[in-house]
Design an enzyme around this catalytic site. Sequence first.
Site, PDB file in Angstrom:
ATOM      1  N   SER A   1       0.834  -1.204   0.000  1.00 24.44           N
ATOM      2  CA  SER A   1       0.000   0.000   0.000  1.00 24.44           C
ATOM      3  C   SER A   1       0.870   1.256   0.000  1.00 24.44           C
ATOM      4  O   SER A   1       2.083   1.189   0.242  1.00 24.44           O
ATOM      5  CB  SER A   1      -0.888   0.001   1.250  1.00 24.44           C
ATOM      6  OG  SER A   1      -0.064   0.163   2.385  1.00 24.44           O
TER       7      SER A   1
ATOM      8  N   ASP B   1      -1.210  -1.643  -4.111  1.00 29.56           N
ATOM      9  CA  ASP B   1      -2.590  -1.646  -3.622  1.00 29.56           C
ATOM     10  C   ASP B   1      -3.081  -0.210  -3.417  1.00 29.56           C
ATOM     11  O   ASP B   1      -2.401   0.590  -2.759  1.00 29.56           O
ATOM     12  CB  ASP B   1      -2.592  -2.423  -2.288  1.00 29.56           C
ATOM     13  CG  ASP B   1      -3.983  -2.760  -1.802  1.00 29.56           C
ATOM     14  OD1 ASP B   1      -4.900  -2.848  -2.631  1.00 29.56           O
ATOM     15  OD2 ASP B   1      -4.141  -2.957  -0.575  1.00 29.56           O
TER      16      ASP B   1
ATOM     17  N   GLY C   1     -10.242  -3.066   6.829  1.00 25.38           N
ATOM     18  CA  GLY C   1      -9.937  -2.696   8.208  1.00 25.38           C
ATOM     19  C   GLY C   1     -10.334  -3.715   9.261  1.00 25.38           C
ATOM     20  O   GLY C   1     -10.997  -4.716   8.987  1.00 25.38           O
TER      21      GLY C   1
ATOM     22  N   HIS D   1     -11.807  -7.101  -2.337  1.00 30.69           N
ATOM     23  CA  HIS D   1     -11.049  -6.393  -1.303  1.00 30.69           C
ATOM     24  C   HIS D   1     -11.687  -6.632   0.059  1.00 30.69           C
ATOM     25  O   HIS D   1     -12.856  -6.994   0.153  1.00 30.69           O
ATOM     26  CB  HIS D   1     -11.051  -4.883  -1.613  1.00 30.69           C
ATOM     27  CG  HIS D   1     -10.104  -4.523  -2.713  1.00 30.69           C
ATOM     28  ND1 HIS D   1      -8.995  -3.741  -2.495  1.00 30.69           N
ATOM     29  CD2 HIS D   1     -10.082  -4.864  -4.015  1.00 30.69           C
ATOM     30  CE1 HIS D   1      -8.347  -3.601  -3.632  1.00 30.69           C
ATOM     31  NE2 HIS D   1      -8.986  -4.274  -4.583  1.00 30.69           N
ATOM     32  N   GLY D   2     -10.902  -6.396   1.121  1.00 31.44           N
ATOM     33  CA  GLY D   2     -11.446  -6.495   2.477  1.00 31.44           C
ATOM     34  C   GLY D   2     -11.972  -7.882   2.797  1.00 31.44           C
ATOM     35  O   GLY D   2     -13.003  -8.020   3.453  1.00 31.44           O
TER      36      GLY D   2
ATOM     37  N   ASN E   1      -8.170 -10.369  -1.464  1.00 31.05           N
ATOM     38  CA  ASN E   1      -7.243  -9.517  -0.720  1.00 31.05           C
ATOM     39  C   ASN E   1      -7.339  -9.740   0.789  1.00 31.05           C
ATOM     40  O   ASN E   1      -8.423  -9.592   1.369  1.00 31.05           O
ATOM     41  CB  ASN E   1      -7.555  -8.041  -0.992  1.00 31.05           C
ATOM     42  CG  ASN E   1      -7.135  -7.603  -2.362  1.00 31.05           C
ATOM     43  OD1 ASN E   1      -6.943  -8.423  -3.250  1.00 31.05           O
ATOM     44  ND2 ASN E   1      -6.979  -6.311  -2.552  1.00 31.05           N
TER      45      ASN E   1
HETATM   46 ZN   LIG Z   1      -8.688  -2.738  -0.798  1.00 28.80          ZN
END
Ligand SMILES: [Zn+2]
Length: 289
Positions: free
Chosen positions: A49, A83, A182, A212-213, A234
Amino acid sequence: MLVHARKIIYPAYRRRQAVVAFNTINAETTLAIARAASALRRPTLFEVSEKTITYLGLNTVVELVRTICDDPSIKASLAIHLDHAHTYEICVAAIKAGFTSVMIDGSALPFSQNVKLTKRVVDYAHKHNVLVQGEVGALKPVVKGARLVAASDLMTDPAQAREFVAKTGVDTLGVAVGTLHGAMKMFHKLPQIDFSRLNSIHQLVKIPLALHGASGVPAKDLKKARSLGVTIVNIDTEIRLSYLTSLRRELKSQEHEYDPRVIFYPVIADIQKTAEQKLKALSTTYGTR
Ligand SMILES: [Zn+2]
């Protein structure tokens, strides 16, 4: 061995499998993820990231990942992907530094600006033989009773996703279908994936999709998502939680140890275990459709 991201993503896509993309943040997580992929002989992606680039430095993170992956002890193909980059400049710098796949995240912009920014990155990246991931829709958490849910009005609209892919020429697409980024979600009832939305996107968008997530998503849901076109899963939060839980335990139990390496050996082993569990969860889906 470090390879081009296309060598990991497309074989999985063609065989209707899914690969895990783990976020790495330092030497310990990079070692653990590479060892997990190697132990299970599983092609795997490293995600980096903007925050990690700020923390480690762009060239440092690329060389760290490359050196660890190219160690003869690592018996798996691995690749490095950027990312959630938010600017054209960061994507260009990452490509120059050796990334073979970059994500430009213009999802917070109005649709036409997202298209424009993404297309600009695609034009540059494709000239340099690098893949691009775009994103339409956003993963925004909203509290609903005991559950943290994704804001449904921000989820990916299937028709818009098709238009986005056609106009930008992205190679892979990050979709917002109910998962969240998160650690907060781990402390609520986990969000649920809108599978019918994912299916609609899959029908209209003929490129690999990225979920994602995905930390905390049960194996059966990952399997279903895979059957509906998700090629890249991810995982970030589960790795970080594993890291810190283990580190806190070791610091407490080895209060009088003054060699950080003694503290970190079991931490790296625990992160590797977490990564292996995730890789195994997805391996049950291989070849089933
Ligand atoms: Zn993401």
